[in-house]
Design an enzyme around this catalytic site. Sequence first.
Site, mmCIF file in Angstrom:
data_model
loop_
_atom_site.group_PDB
_atom_site.id
_atom_site.type_symbol
_atom_site.label_atom_id
_atom_site.label_comp_id
_atom_site.label_asym_id
_atom_site.label_seq_id
_atom_site.Cartn_x
_atom_site.Cartn_y
_atom_site.Cartn_z
ATOM 1 C CG HIS A 75 -0.334 0.308 2.527
ATOM 2 N ND1 HIS A 75 0.144 -0.652 3.439
ATOM 3 C CD2 HIS A 75 -0.046 1.350 3.085
ATOM 4 C CE1 HIS A 75 0.329 -0.200 4.558
ATOM 5 N NE2 HIS A 75 0.402 1.211 4.359
ATOM 6 C CG ASP B 63 0.387 -4.019 3.037
ATOM 7 O OD1 ASP B 63 0.227 -3.428 1.990
ATOM 8 O OD2 ASP B 63 0.217 -3.499 4.188
ATOM 9 C CB SER C 150 3.246 1.678 6.479
ATOM 10 O OG SER C 150 1.869 1.600 7.129
#
Length: 410
Positions: A141, A171, A255
């Site tokens: 993402h 992910d 992230s």
Amino acid sequence: MGYYDDHSQERNQKVNRNRGSFLLASIVGAILGAMLVVISIPALSNQGFLPYNVQPNQSQSEGTNDNNENNFIQQQVSYNVNSDTTKAIDKAADAVVGINNIQTTNFWSDESGDDQGPAGTGSGVIYKKSGDKAYVVTNQHVVEGATQLEVTLNDGTKIPAKLLGGDVWTDLAVLEIDAGKISKVAEFGDSDALKMGEPVMAIGNPLGATFSGSVTQGIISGINRTIPVDINQDGIMDWNAEVLQTDAAINPGNSGGALINIGGQLIGINSMKIAQNAVEGIGLSIPINYARPIINDLEQYGEVRRPYMGVDLKSVAEIPGYYQEEALKLPKDITYGVALRQVVSNSPAAQAGLRELDVIVEMDGNTIHDVIDLRKHLYQETKIGDQMEIKYYREGKLQTTKITLTEDRT
């Protein structure tokens, strides 16, 4: 009365003279005592009679105060803090990078409208250096929708990056960059060996470049956690992500960053955080042992090589009871399983005889309650080329077939 007063006055004068003499003697004694202490301290210190001796060390600087007649020594005391935590950070920090996701935008655009700007930022970890190339793992993402990608090193150097591949199910994504200025790569640890309460640290760029290289510390709060994930944002959970839980602060921008153990080894890729008003201190990270085969496939093939059936699925529990009975013709006591909405021509499922409206309830002896169960068994318990036994309902009757899995080309 007069005789009494004269003698009393004489007596008071004697007392005052005695007090004055005593006070003077006390002051003189105090001064002599202080002088004796000042003279004695250096000698006693040199002879080892005092318990400690404070002297300037090599890191201390000397100076003078011009406003006074005497010189004074100015001492600057520094501490060399070297702990297991700082050693771990020193070992891993330079392998953690920032990632800029650049997309076409009209922000500060010129007349042609061709200017581009950053659509988002995240973090990544350099895990491999081979020849003139280095490889970075991050979250899918973080790089999604990018027309250009840029990696920022710990010293601020910016390097263009090429996306080799990404995987929405885990992910994870892998980037390739020039290795000319890469000095460190992360060392993989063993996430299966983690223990509850073990200290860990998160490294990344929370809230963007302003806080690049930030470090937060915590413990392993949970292992073998599964978190429902809605891949296509349709409100239906598509997958259960396997994650580590930590109370080390993980914020937007973290992230794709590193979760390391006390040895400075990479044991997780920070992915997401439960951000609710009632929730504090829950950070999630993809275990590195789970991520490694995904990373290898993305680096080599640009995709994850998974077994393929060739079907479109829907959980029976999501289908109204009326259609369970009228369209699927399931027995009334069967309220679980996965219905086939479509079967791709010439796919492994088609070759095994499966058809639209069939309901799979078992794979290799394992009950299949919903789509997540089916995907978990297919992606984690089997491999390309395996033969899998399936039990399914058709027209209300339980049947069995075997399917030979091929590589997913979708």
